[in-house]
Structures are given as structure tokens and as C-alpha cells.
Write a protein that holds these residues in place. Sequence first.
Motif, mmCIF file in Angstrom:
data_model
loop_
_atom_site.group_PDB
_atom_site.id
_atom_site.type_symbol
_atom_site.label_atom_id
_atom_site.label_comp_id
_atom_site.label_asym_id
_atom_site.label_seq_id
_atom_site.Cartn_x
_atom_site.Cartn_y
_atom_site.Cartn_z
ATOM 1 N N UNK A 17 82.670 88.697 112.164
ATOM 2 C CA UNK A 17 82.581 88.315 110.484
ATOM 3 C C UNK A 17 83.958 87.564 110.428
ATOM 4 N N UNK A 18 85.152 87.840 111.107
ATOM 5 C CA UNK A 18 86.137 86.730 110.653
ATOM 6 C C UNK A 18 85.994 85.319 111.224
ATOM 7 N N UNK A 19 85.194 85.227 112.444
ATOM 8 C CA UNK A 19 84.873 83.933 112.966
ATOM 9 C C UNK A 19 83.895 83.101 111.967
ATOM 10 N N UNK A 20 82.898 83.819 111.296
ATOM 11 C CA UNK A 20 82.136 83.496 110.283
ATOM 12 C C UNK A 20 82.764 82.769 109.075
ATOM 13 N N UNK A 21 83.776 83.396 108.730
ATOM 14 C CA UNK A 21 84.460 83.227 107.518
ATOM 15 C C UNK A 21 85.289 82.181 107.533
ATOM 16 N N UNK A 22 86.022 82.007 108.791
ATOM 17 C CA UNK A 22 86.766 80.798 109.166
ATOM 18 C C UNK A 22 86.106 79.610 109.382
ATOM 19 N N UNK A 27 84.262 74.207 107.207
ATOM 20 C CA UNK A 27 83.225 73.411 106.999
ATOM 21 C C UNK A 27 83.234 72.803 105.466
ATOM 22 N N UNK A 28 83.986 74.161 104.620
ATOM 23 C CA UNK A 28 84.089 73.721 103.198
ATOM 24 C C UNK A 28 85.246 72.350 103.173
ATOM 25 N N UNK A 29 86.242 72.672 103.841
ATOM 26 C CA UNK A 29 87.362 71.870 103.905
ATOM 27 C C UNK A 29 86.868 70.594 104.146
#
Length: 89
Positions: A17-22, A27-29
Motif C-alpha cells: 500500500x505504501x509503495x502504491x501511494x508513493x 506520477x502526479x508530480x
Amino acid sequence: MTIFLACCAWVMTIGACVSAILSIEKASDRIKTLHQIPCSGCAFFTNDYRLKCTVNPINACTEAAIGCRDFEPRTQPCHACRQCQHKFE
Ligand code: SF4
């Protein structure tokens, strides 16, 4: 042993989950950075893959074009758009 395996499963789940959020934040940046490239609204942008820009062809459509000093707001449709308009007139 069962408790150890359960802890391992939770650690792996939380890590995923942490990896997905990061990854999503990264990607957003990246997308925000790419949206700062001004070439699509520039008068010198040709919309032709062979020569993207008549002033800075190497920097056109890259991150190097962010803050381009030669940016000129486009006031007329691009050359390719004008060609399409002639076909339908
Ligand atoms: S002049 Fe600058 S902003 Fe305009 S298309 Fe060329 S590189 Fe992009």
C-alpha cells in the motif's frame, strides 16, 4: 509460527500500500511537470513531428521548454489545423 506468518502478511500488505501511494504521488508530480510545457500553446509550435518548433526544435515538447524565453502565445490555429480547414472549405 502462525503469528509470525500473519505479521509477515500484514507487513507485506502495508508495504504494498505504501509503495502504491508513493508511486501515485510520483506520477502526479511528473504529470504536473509535463503540464507546464508551454509548446502546445505557442505560435512557433508546428504540430509536425519532423520539426516541432521553428525556433528551438531541440527543446520543443521537453522539460527544457518550461520557461522558454521564445514562447509566443498562439493567436491563430496551427499550420496543420489550417490545412484541414482548407480541405473542408
Ligand atoms: S519557442 Fe519555446 S515554447 Fe515555443 S514551441 Fe519552441 S520550445 Fe516550445
